[in-house]
Design an enzyme around this catalytic site. Sequence first.
Site, PDB file in Angstrom:
ATOM      1  N   TYR A 182      -8.046-161.882  -0.166  1.00 14.04           N
ATOM      2  CA  TYR A 182      -6.805-161.715  -0.911  1.00 14.04           C
ATOM      3  C   TYR A 182      -6.098-163.038  -1.157  1.00 14.04           C
ATOM      4  O   TYR A 182      -5.340-163.178  -2.118  1.00 14.04           O
ATOM      5  CB  TYR A 182      -5.900-160.733  -0.180  1.00 14.04           C
ATOM      6  CG  TYR A 182      -6.280-159.300  -0.455  1.00 14.04           C
ATOM      7  CD1 TYR A 182      -5.978-158.704  -1.680  1.00 14.04           C
ATOM      8  CD2 TYR A 182      -6.974-158.551   0.481  1.00 14.04           C
ATOM      9  CE1 TYR A 182      -6.346-157.403  -1.948  1.00 14.04           C
ATOM     10  CE2 TYR A 182      -7.352-157.239   0.215  1.00 14.04           C
ATOM     11  CZ  TYR A 182      -7.026-156.672  -0.996  1.00 14.04           C
ATOM     12  OH  TYR A 182      -7.400-155.379  -1.271  1.00 14.04           O
ATOM     13  N   TYR A 230      -7.566-150.390  14.177  1.00 15.61           N
ATOM     14  CA  TYR A 230      -6.845-151.345  13.344  1.00 15.61           C
ATOM     15  C   TYR A 230      -5.338-151.232  13.552  1.00 15.61           C
ATOM     16  O   TYR A 230      -4.757-151.954  14.346  1.00 15.61           O
ATOM     17  CB  TYR A 230      -7.217-151.175  11.864  1.00 15.61           C
ATOM     18  CG  TYR A 230      -6.758-152.358  11.048  1.00 15.61           C
ATOM     19  CD1 TYR A 230      -7.571-153.482  10.930  1.00 15.61           C
ATOM     20  CD2 TYR A 230      -5.507-152.379  10.450  1.00 15.61           C
ATOM     21  CE1 TYR A 230      -7.148-154.602  10.239  1.00 15.61           C
ATOM     22  CE2 TYR A 230      -5.070-153.496   9.753  1.00 15.61           C
ATOM     23  CZ  TYR A 230      -5.884-154.605   9.643  1.00 15.61           C
ATOM     24  OH  TYR A 230      -5.452-155.706   8.958  1.00 15.61           O
ATOM     25  N   TYR A 289      -2.143-155.263   5.829  1.00 17.83           N
ATOM     26  CA  TYR A 289      -2.934-154.062   5.581  1.00 17.83           C
ATOM     27  C   TYR A 289      -2.519-152.993   6.584  1.00 17.83           C
ATOM     28  O   TYR A 289      -2.206-153.303   7.741  1.00 17.83           O
ATOM     29  CB  TYR A 289      -4.431-154.370   5.718  1.00 17.83           C
ATOM     30  CG  TYR A 289      -5.352-153.198   5.443  1.00 17.83           C
ATOM     31  CD1 TYR A 289      -5.429-152.629   4.171  1.00 17.83           C
ATOM     32  CD2 TYR A 289      -6.152-152.660   6.454  1.00 17.83           C
ATOM     33  CE1 TYR A 289      -6.273-151.559   3.915  1.00 17.83           C
ATOM     34  CE2 TYR A 289      -7.001-151.591   6.197  1.00 17.83           C
ATOM     35  CZ  TYR A 289      -7.057-151.040   4.927  1.00 17.83           C
ATOM     36  OH  TYR A 289      -7.887-149.974   4.669  1.00 17.83           O
TER      37      TYR A 289
END
Length: 412
Positions: free
Chosen positions: A56, A241, A231
């Site tokens: 990104y 995550y 994210y």
Amino acid sequence: MSERVIAPKNRGFLFLDSHPDGCRQLVDEMWQAVPAPVTARAEGPVALVIGSSAGYGLAATIAGLARAGIRGIGVCFEKAPARRTGTAGWYRTAATARLAREHGRDMVFLNGDAFSDAMKEQVAGLLAERFGGRLDFLIYSVAAPRRTDPDTGDVYASVLKPVGSPHTTKTLVFDELGAPEVKEVTTGPAEGDDIEQTVAVMGGTDWERWITFLADRSLLADGFTTAALSYIGSPLTAAIYRQGTIGAAKAHLEATARTLDERLGKTVGGRAVTSVNAAAVTQSSTAIPGIALYVGLLRGVLGPAMVAPIDQLVELWDRLTGARPLDLDDEGRIRLDTWELDPAVQDAVAERWSAATSATITELADLDWFSDEVRRLYGFSVPGIDHTTAVETDVPWPAQRRPGSSFSTAPR
């Protein structure tokens, strides 16, 4: 000159070499995918992109140059060609710099440790000497395994672990012949200071240090805006995550944004936000257990309706520059992931996740797309690139040449 044939050789999702021509073409494709600027300005805003060579951060750099007309500085950490080729980010940076020059954008790329104060000093000097002593935007996109604290010399290491208890998840691997397999992998929980170490590397500490460093030297323009890329992801990957050690770091990053936003609003009338991006195949994401399987299934559900990183970053720049409203969620975050987290999409992915086995995976996930995306990270699986033909691998780092000038200096 150092010409050689570069064949794709890999260990899992990690490739040993990168293809210079493939990396260049991928950068060209990303630039061509960016819509024309909303307004044509003779001199665009000054921006600093930290982590400018991959994922990104690369998309932020290219979208900023092609869409927002930025000029400024990109910071990354890449290896030069030696016994092996340069890293893919080395070649992508060379390609990005070439396009910036061709389009009249004054963009300097620095290669080194973004966590260090030496790099901050170098950036501050360039901003003062070359860019009028003002910075309009800072994009922070750093994914790293470790960080050295400039004040103490302590080295922190980030880990990918769940918090509280072991976590077992499905994951996607490919055997030696390239056949896909769905396996279960168990990751032990965070121990000792794993969370604190991960937060020290991947949280907001260095981002805030950058802002403080530049503010103390009066380099932030009125209305200065900064965004850190983040994210959240799916409930299917949350345990490893968002609820794991990396999630703790992301929560710290978002808390830092709120602190910085209040501070910048008072000092320069500026803003600090996090930008929550959506799933993509990146060199960082493929290392996370379960993510490869999830992204392959997500592509199986959405097909070409998946929004590529370059398109997401075009939207981010439009919001940051005022071309579109700067809409924020209740936590003060820009959300570029709503298409991924749409309940209907998540339900469809979850159904496929439950049914995924080695026998069914080719029917449920877009594995051809996924495999190509992994290879494209290193310049392979690129149409028109012949991997049987020798190519020049000794590509130099971009010189600090101003557009339209024959003068250049070696990178510092």
